[in-house]
Design a protein around this motif. Structure first.
Motif, mmCIF file in Angstrom:
data_model
loop_
_atom_site.group_PDB
_atom_site.id
_atom_site.type_symbol
_atom_site.label_atom_id
_atom_site.label_comp_id
_atom_site.label_asym_id
_atom_site.label_seq_id
_atom_site.Cartn_x
_atom_site.Cartn_y
_atom_site.Cartn_z
ATOM 1 N N GLN A 1 -67.928 -2.340 73.972
ATOM 2 C CA GLN A 1 -66.960 -3.214 74.609
ATOM 3 C C GLN A 1 -66.192 -2.420 75.653
ATOM 4 O O GLN A 1 -66.032 -1.215 75.563
ATOM 5 N N THR A 2 -65.735 -3.144 76.645
ATOM 6 C CA THR A 2 -64.934 -2.493 77.673
ATOM 7 C C THR A 2 -63.511 -2.318 77.184
ATOM 8 O O THR A 2 -63.066 -2.945 76.233
ATOM 9 N N GLY A 3 -62.814 -1.467 77.901
ATOM 10 C CA GLY A 3 -61.411 -1.241 77.551
ATOM 11 C C GLY A 3 -61.247 -0.354 76.353
ATOM 12 O O GLY A 3 -60.284 -0.445 75.620
ATOM 13 N N GLY A 4 -62.181 0.571 76.139
ATOM 14 C CA GLY A 4 -62.097 1.461 75.005
ATOM 15 C C GLY A 4 -61.188 2.630 75.291
ATOM 16 O O GLY A 4 -60.312 2.616 76.124
ATOM 17 N N SER A 5 -61.471 3.701 74.565
ATOM 18 C CA SER A 5 -60.640 4.892 74.675
ATOM 19 C C SER A 5 -61.039 5.781 75.816
ATOM 20 O O SER A 5 -60.475 6.835 76.014
ATOM 21 N N HIS A 6 -62.037 5.362 76.615
ATOM 22 C CA HIS A 6 -62.465 6.115 77.780
ATOM 23 C C HIS A 6 -62.905 7.529 77.418
ATOM 24 O O HIS A 6 -62.740 8.466 78.205
ATOM 25 N N GLY A 7 -63.474 7.704 76.243
ATOM 26 C CA GLY A 7 -64.048 8.989 75.889
ATOM 27 C C GLY A 7 -63.077 9.981 75.292
ATOM 28 O O GLY A 7 -63.435 11.120 75.053
ATOM 29 N N SER A 8 -61.798 9.605 75.073
ATOM 30 C CA SER A 8 -60.850 10.568 74.527
ATOM 31 C C SER A 8 -61.228 10.976 73.116
ATOM 32 O O SER A 8 -60.998 12.119 72.717
ATOM 33 N N GLY A 9 -61.822 10.043 72.353
ATOM 34 C CA GLY A 9 -62.260 10.405 71.012
ATOM 35 C C GLY A 9 -63.352 11.448 71.035
ATOM 36 O O GLY A 9 -63.324 12.426 70.276
ATOM 37 N N LEU A 10 -64.333 11.271 71.938
ATOM 38 C CA LEU A 10 -65.409 12.257 72.064
ATOM 39 C C LEU A 10 -64.872 13.581 72.585
ATOM 40 O O LEU A 10 -65.324 14.651 72.163
ATOM 41 N N LEU A 11 -63.916 13.529 73.519
ATOM 42 C CA LEU A 11 -63.322 14.770 74.007
ATOM 43 C C LEU A 11 -62.609 15.517 72.887
ATOM 44 O O LEU A 11 -62.704 16.750 72.776
ATOM 45 N N GLY A 12 -61.900 14.760 72.050
ATOM 46 C CA GLY A 12 -61.222 15.409 70.928
ATOM 47 C C GLY A 12 -62.195 16.037 69.954
ATOM 48 O O GLY A 12 -61.981 17.161 69.468
ATOM 49 N N LEU A 13 -63.300 15.321 69.659
ATOM 50 C CA LEU A 13 -64.312 15.888 68.760
ATOM 51 C C LEU A 13 -64.952 17.125 69.376
ATOM 52 O O LEU A 13 -65.196 18.132 68.684
ATOM 53 N N ARG A 14 -65.260 17.057 70.677
ATOM 54 C CA ARG A 14 -65.880 18.217 71.326
ATOM 55 C C ARG A 14 -64.958 19.430 71.261
ATOM 56 O O ARG A 14 -65.396 20.555 71.001
ATOM 57 N N GLU A 15 -63.664 19.198 71.489
ATOM 58 C CA GLU A 15 -62.713 20.304 71.432
ATOM 59 C C GLU A 15 -62.582 20.847 70.010
ATOM 60 O O GLU A 15 -62.512 22.057 69.796
ATOM 61 N N ARG A 16 -62.564 19.951 69.029
ATOM 62 C CA ARG A 16 -62.427 20.402 67.643
ATOM 63 C C ARG A 16 -63.633 21.240 67.222
ATOM 64 O O ARG A 16 -63.493 22.299 66.596
ATOM 65 N N VAL A 17 -64.836 20.774 67.573
ATOM 66 C CA VAL A 17 -66.039 21.530 67.222
ATOM 67 C C VAL A 17 -66.081 22.852 67.978
ATOM 68 O O VAL A 17 -66.498 23.884 67.446
ATOM 69 N N ARG A 18 -65.647 22.822 69.244
ATOM 70 C CA ARG A 18 -65.627 24.062 70.021
ATOM 71 C C ARG A 18 -64.683 25.088 69.401
ATOM 72 O O ARG A 18 -65.010 26.280 69.331
ATOM 73 N N LEU A 19 -63.513 24.636 68.948
ATOM 74 C CA LEU A 19 -62.575 25.558 68.318
ATOM 75 C C LEU A 19 -63.137 26.134 67.020
ATOM 76 O O LEU A 19 -62.744 27.223 66.606
ATOM 77 N N ALA A 20 -64.039 25.388 66.382
ATOM 78 C CA ALA A 20 -64.693 25.901 65.175
ATOM 79 C C ALA A 20 -65.872 26.801 65.502
ATOM 80 O O ALA A 20 -66.562 27.274 64.594
ATOM 81 N N GLY A 21 -66.144 27.022 66.806
ATOM 82 C CA GLY A 21 -67.233 27.910 67.205
ATOM 83 C C GLY A 21 -68.576 27.229 67.356
ATOM 84 O O GLY A 21 -69.593 27.907 67.477
ATOM 85 N N GLY A 22 -68.606 25.893 67.370
ATOM 86 C CA GLY A 22 -69.877 25.184 67.418
ATOM 87 C C GLY A 22 -70.084 24.448 68.726
ATOM 88 O O GLY A 22 -69.363 24.649 69.703
ATOM 89 N N THR A 23 -71.102 23.574 68.744
ATOM 90 C CA THR A 23 -71.432 22.769 69.911
ATOM 91 C C THR A 23 -71.486 21.306 69.508
ATOM 92 O O THR A 23 -71.781 20.977 68.350
ATOM 93 N N PHE A 24 -71.232 20.443 70.477
ATOM 94 C CA PHE A 24 -71.152 19.007 70.215
ATOM 95 C C PHE A 24 -71.875 18.255 71.316
ATOM 96 O O PHE A 24 -71.729 18.574 72.495
ATOM 97 N N GLU A 25 -72.690 17.253 70.925
ATOM 98 C CA GLU A 25 -73.394 16.395 71.885
ATOM 99 C C GLU A 25 -73.280 14.957 71.407
ATOM 100 O O GLU A 25 -73.286 14.695 70.198
ATOM 101 N N ALA A 26 -73.210 14.046 72.353
ATOM 102 C CA ALA A 26 -73.173 12.622 72.030
ATOM 103 C C ALA A 26 -73.741 11.844 73.203
ATOM 104 O O ALA A 26 -73.414 12.131 74.356
ATOM 105 N N GLY A 27 -74.619 10.878 72.910
ATOM 106 C CA GLY A 27 -75.203 10.072 73.976
ATOM 107 C C GLY A 27 -76.386 9.279 73.470
ATOM 108 O O GLY A 27 -76.801 9.402 72.305
ATOM 109 N N PRO A 28 -76.969 8.437 74.345
ATOM 110 C CA PRO A 28 -78.133 7.626 73.951
ATOM 111 C C PRO A 28 -79.373 8.483 73.809
ATOM 112 O O PRO A 28 -79.638 9.363 74.622
ATOM 113 N N ARG A 29 -80.137 8.244 72.737
ATOM 114 C CA ARG A 29 -81.387 8.945 72.488
ATOM 115 C C ARG A 29 -82.411 7.946 71.990
ATOM 116 O O ARG A 29 -82.272 7.406 70.888
ATOM 117 N N ALA A 30 -83.430 7.664 72.816
ATOM 118 C CA ALA A 30 -84.555 6.810 72.410
ATOM 119 C C ALA A 30 -84.080 5.466 71.873
ATOM 120 O O ALA A 30 -84.537 5.001 70.835
#
Length: 466
Positions: A293-322
């Protein structure tokens, strides 16, 4: 969750795949049609370019184009009369097929690189806003802590004085009770002030509380109890010692992924896979790729997850796959620090640049190598065919006009040259053509002997120069 671009939505992907399959089919058909008419190379080149522009995966196009070229080579082998134009046909196939397809791939990847650059700029802008907001909140927390330290110290001193006043021997009982109430009230104020500062500290540091021992399995159980079609699978042997950052990062990724799945793809099945590797845990959450749906969080949730995983020393990916939406988090058991590599917009931009560079190199090397290999194969086959059609010079010198064909048949080769030179002959005669040599580097390569018979009697002997 971020809203998807039109080209990444399921309907857009389906239409792109259909257009790519049609372009590949047209390209293959036109490439084979060039055997009859070289002018078919123009639509073949255009369709190959469009196929490279539209088809995201390389292997379908490689299979179709390679199969088409192999079929064309097989036709050349089966029809020896086409060997004379084999070099031209191979060049047309390589240019109209491979070169134009690789040009389309380079065009598509250049567009993706430009989009990745804009996405990187947008993400950096969002991250800067988040960093600025986080800095403001941290500064406010530091101010609150300073107030707590200073006010707490002053209030403690006032409570200490009130306690000393209570112990004064010349103070009346009523005043002593009042001093005790003042001391108790000040102690409560200090405690409440500490609780308020603690709440501010937790909200700013991002360490929101969760149940002790809670993990992804607890989240999955609660989501299943709420009616979500979710399944958790585990593989590997978990490490007995993991950091708190590791456990909390996995918890937050599963929590956010389940929230997004129920919000953007309600009713779809969700698969949660936990794989314990020797040095890290790999978490994959897959759900149906429904249109958000439109009008979402504009990716802030994914940005927060990416930052949290990065601070834990890991990597994060999210997107359409097959056709599905996939979230992948790789979190090491022991935190390697915030400086560990992460899959950010910068990494995506660099990956697209490497792909464009590889395609540019392939645009030169692949057609050149393919053309050389096909030309060598056709040359070897031509040599094989012509070697059986060579009439030796001494055998030709022994031939005389008026001889019966049955008498000279033993001196003639088993086959004739496949390409008949466009030279006219007398009416009523049947002419045969034999090669002078099968060596491509010989000056006589392409020259032929012509023997014409009338009623099986040799009537003319000619030498045809190419």
């Amino acid at each position: 969750m971020m809203t998807w671009p039109e080209s990444l939505r399921p309907s857009g992907l389906a239409s792109r795949r259909g257009a790519g399959a049609s372009a590949l089919l047209v390209s293959a058909t036109c490439l084979l049609a060039t055997i009859a008419d070289v002018r078919w190379a123009v639509p073949a080149a255009v369709s190959s370019l469009l196929a490279g522009r539209v088809v995201a995966r390389a292997w379908p196009a490689v299979v179709v184009l390679a199969g088409t070229i192999m079929v064309g080579v097989a036709i050349l082998v089966a029809v020896p009369s086409l060997l004379a134009q084999a070099g031209t046909l191979v060049a047309v196939w390589v240019v109209a097929g491979l070169v134009c397809w690789l040009a389309g791939v380079a065009w598509r990847q250049g567009t993706e690189l430009m989009r990745a650059g804009w996405a990187r700029a947008a993400q950096l802008e969002r991250e800067q806003r988040l960093v600025a907001e986080r800095a403001r909140l941290r500064e406010r927390t530091r101010i609150a802590r300073d107030m707590h330290d200073s006010l707490g110290h002053e209030l403690s001193l006032v409570a200490l004085h009130a306690g000393a006043l209570k112990l004064s021997p010349d103070l009346a009982a009523a005043h002593r009770d009042a001093a005790e109430e003042v001391r108790a009230g000040l102690a409560n104020v200090v405690d409440h002030l500490g609780e308020i500062i603690g709440v501010l500290r937790d909200s700013v540091d991002g360490q929101e509380e969760r149940a002790v021992g809670a993990g992804p399995s607890d989240l999955v159980q609660r989501a299943a109890a709420a009616g979500v079609q979710v399944r958790l699978t585990r593989s590997g042997t978990p490490s007995p010692t993991t950091s708190a950052m590791h456990d909390h990062a996995l918890y937050r990724v599963v929590q956010e992924a389940l929230t997004n799945a129920t919000k953007h793809a309600p009713g779809s099945a969700v698969e949660v896979h936990l794989t314990s590797e020797p040095a890290q845990t790999v978490l994959r959450v897959v759900n149906a790729c429904a249109e958000p749906q439109t009008g979402g969080s504009h990716g802030s949730g994914l940005l927060g997850l990416r930052e949290r995983v990065r601070l834990a020393g890991g990597t994060f990916e999210a997107g359409p796959r097959a056709g599905d939406w996939e979230v992948i988090a790789r979190v090491p058991y022991v935190c390697r620090g915030a400086g560990a590599a992460s899959t950010t917009a910068v990494a995506v931009h660099h990956r697209h640049r490497r792909r464009v560079s590889r395609t540019a190199v392939a645009l030169i090397l692949v057609p050149a190598v393919t053309y050389s290999a096909l030309l060598a194969a056709v040359g070897l086959w031509r040599h094989q065919v012509y070697s059986r059609a060579v009439l030796r010079a001494d055998a030709y010198a022994s031939l005389q006009v008026g001889q019966q064909r049955t008498r000279i048949a033993s001196r003639l080769p088993a086959r004739q040259v496949p390409h008949v030179p466009p030279v006219g002959s007398a009416p009523g005669t049947v002419c045969e053509y034999y090669a002078m040599t099968s060596d491509l580097f010989d000056d006589r390569s392409g020259d032929a002997y012509r023997l014409c018979f009338r009623e099986d009697v040799l009537v003319t002997l000619d030498t045809l120069r190419s």
